[in-house]
Design a protein around this motif. Structure first.
Motif, mmCIF file in Angstrom:
data_model
loop_
_atom_site.group_PDB
_atom_site.id
_atom_site.type_symbol
_atom_site.label_atom_id
_atom_site.label_comp_id
_atom_site.label_asym_id
_atom_site.label_seq_id
_atom_site.Cartn_x
_atom_site.Cartn_y
_atom_site.Cartn_z
ATOM 1 N N GLY A 142 0.817 -1.213 0.000
ATOM 2 C CA GLY A 142 0.000 0.000 0.000
ATOM 3 C C GLY A 142 0.845 1.253 0.000
ATOM 4 O O GLY A 142 0.618 2.182 -0.787
ATOM 5 N N ASP A 173 -4.297 -4.305 0.950
ATOM 6 C CA ASP A 173 -4.036 -2.929 0.505
ATOM 7 C C ASP A 173 -4.742 -2.540 -0.793
ATOM 8 O O ASP A 173 -4.454 -1.488 -1.368
ATOM 9 C CB ASP A 173 -2.526 -2.728 0.320
ATOM 10 C CG ASP A 173 -1.762 -2.845 1.630
ATOM 11 O OD1 ASP A 173 -2.388 -2.711 2.692
ATOM 12 O OD2 ASP A 173 -0.535 -3.067 1.588
ATOM 13 N N ARG A 174 -5.692 -3.350 -1.234
ATOM 14 C CA ARG A 174 -6.366 -3.092 -2.512
ATOM 15 C C ARG A 174 -6.987 -1.693 -2.578
ATOM 16 O O ARG A 174 -6.889 -0.982 -3.579
ATOM 17 C CB ARG A 174 -7.446 -4.153 -2.744
ATOM 18 C CG ARG A 174 -7.874 -4.300 -4.194
ATOM 19 C CD ARG A 174 -8.933 -5.370 -4.335
ATOM 20 N NE ARG A 174 -8.500 -6.663 -3.850
ATOM 21 C CZ ARG A 174 -7.869 -7.567 -4.589
ATOM 22 N NH1 ARG A 174 -7.557 -7.277 -5.836
ATOM 23 N NH2 ARG A 174 -7.518 -8.741 -4.095
ATOM 24 N N ASP A 175 -7.637 -1.266 -1.486
ATOM 25 C CA ASP A 175 -8.293 0.049 -1.465
ATOM 26 C C ASP A 175 -7.277 1.186 -1.533
ATOM 27 O O ASP A 175 -7.512 2.209 -2.181
ATOM 28 C CB ASP A 175 -9.163 0.205 -0.218
ATOM 29 C CG ASP A 175 -10.390 -0.696 -0.248
ATOM 30 O OD1 ASP A 175 -10.705 -1.214 -1.348
ATOM 31 O OD2 ASP A 175 -11.017 -0.891 0.796
ATOM 32 N N ILE A 176 -6.148 1.023 -0.849
ATOM 33 C CA ILE A 176 -5.097 2.043 -0.875
ATOM 34 C C ILE A 176 -4.548 2.188 -2.295
ATOM 35 O O ILE A 176 -4.315 3.304 -2.775
ATOM 36 C CB ILE A 176 -3.943 1.683 0.094
ATOM 37 C CG1 ILE A 176 -4.464 1.569 1.530
ATOM 38 C CG2 ILE A 176 -2.812 2.706 0.011
ATOM 39 C CD1 ILE A 176 -3.427 1.075 2.518
ATOM 40 N N ALA A 178 -6.117 1.581 -5.080
ATOM 41 C CA ALA A 178 -7.124 2.262 -5.897
ATOM 42 C C ALA A 178 -7.116 3.768 -5.647
ATOM 43 O O ALA A 178 -7.191 4.575 -6.583
ATOM 44 C CB ALA A 178 -8.503 1.678 -5.609
ATOM 45 N N ARG A 179 -6.995 4.157 -4.379
ATOM 46 C CA ARG A 179 -6.982 5.585 -4.049
ATOM 47 C C ARG A 179 -5.733 6.280 -4.600
ATOM 48 O O ARG A 179 -5.738 7.477 -4.866
ATOM 49 C CB ARG A 179 -7.065 5.791 -2.532
ATOM 50 C CG ARG A 179 -8.445 5.507 -1.954
ATOM 51 C CD ARG A 179 -8.596 6.110 -0.567
ATOM 52 N NE ARG A 179 -7.666 5.550 0.399
ATOM 53 C CZ ARG A 179 -7.898 4.439 1.116
ATOM 54 N NH1 ARG A 179 -9.043 3.770 0.971
ATOM 55 N NH2 ARG A 179 -7.001 4.007 1.985
#
Length: 202
Positions: A142, A173-176, A178-179
């Motif tokens: 991330g 850490d997938r969401d991090i 993407a952000r």
């Protein structure tokens, strides 16, 4: 990792790779950048392990190696692929000094050394907009995405060398990612080297 033949990986660039191997074994190890236990396995575990990921890179690509350390994977890639334009980004003075020495000794005119951190504003302004950002054992996924993806142009990608924990890191850490502007990540293996590829989509 499967044992690789340096001549097969580097071709007519093998003498340059051998010079780099000598520098890592003698100079980098003496300065504490390479552990003494790693010296006997510099070829398989370090130089070749890094150089093989050149297969993922398009002709003439621009590349930043974040946290380059003793030049892995950046120097190995620059030797294997003289068509690449490589920036070695390293925050520590002793290591960036060594990288400058190595680049000069090996005659790597496709390589620039920049001392700094990927997250620093002036560094982003100086080096951002490349096709690829590479890294090896620098940070959790991330944080690595937050540092690397802003340096990549839209349509480029982050290629991070990772170990067995890569799937676990990706799930966490997938969401991090993407952000940070990353698209769908892909874990792949190139001749025994595991990497995660993250395209920059916005």
């Amino acid at each position: 990792m499967t044992s690789l033949d340096p001549a097969e990986v580097f071709g007519d660039r093998l003498p340059v790779a051998e010079h780099y191997h000598t520098s890592l074994a003698e100079v980098a190890s003496a300065r504490g950048f390479i552990g003494p236990r790693e010296v006997p396995r510099l070829w398989d575990r370090h130089i070749l392990n890094c150089a093989v990921i050149e297969k993922l890179m398009p002709e003439g690509a621009t590349l930043i190696d974040v946290g380059s350390g003793a030049g892995l994977p950046g120097v190995a890639l620059a030797i294997a692929r003289p068509d690449l334009t490589v920036t070695l980004l390293e925050p520590l003075l002793k290591r960036s000094t060594y990288l400058g020495e190595v680049v000069s000794e090996l005659g790597l005119d496709n390589v620039t050394v920049v001392r700094g951190r990927a997250e620093e504003g002036h560094i982003k302004r100086q080096v951002a907009g490349v096709d690829i950002v590479t890294s090896r054992a620098v940070a959790p996924l991330g944080k690595l995405a937050q540092w690397s993806l802003p340096l990549v142009k839209k349509g480029g990608e982050m290629i991070a060398m990772k170990g067995d924990s890569v799937d676990e890191e990706l799930a966490r850490d997938r969401d991090i990612i993407a952000r940070a502007g990353g698209g769908k990540a892909e874990v792949t293996e190139v001749k025994g080297t595991t990497v995660i590829r993250v395209p920059r989509i916005n």
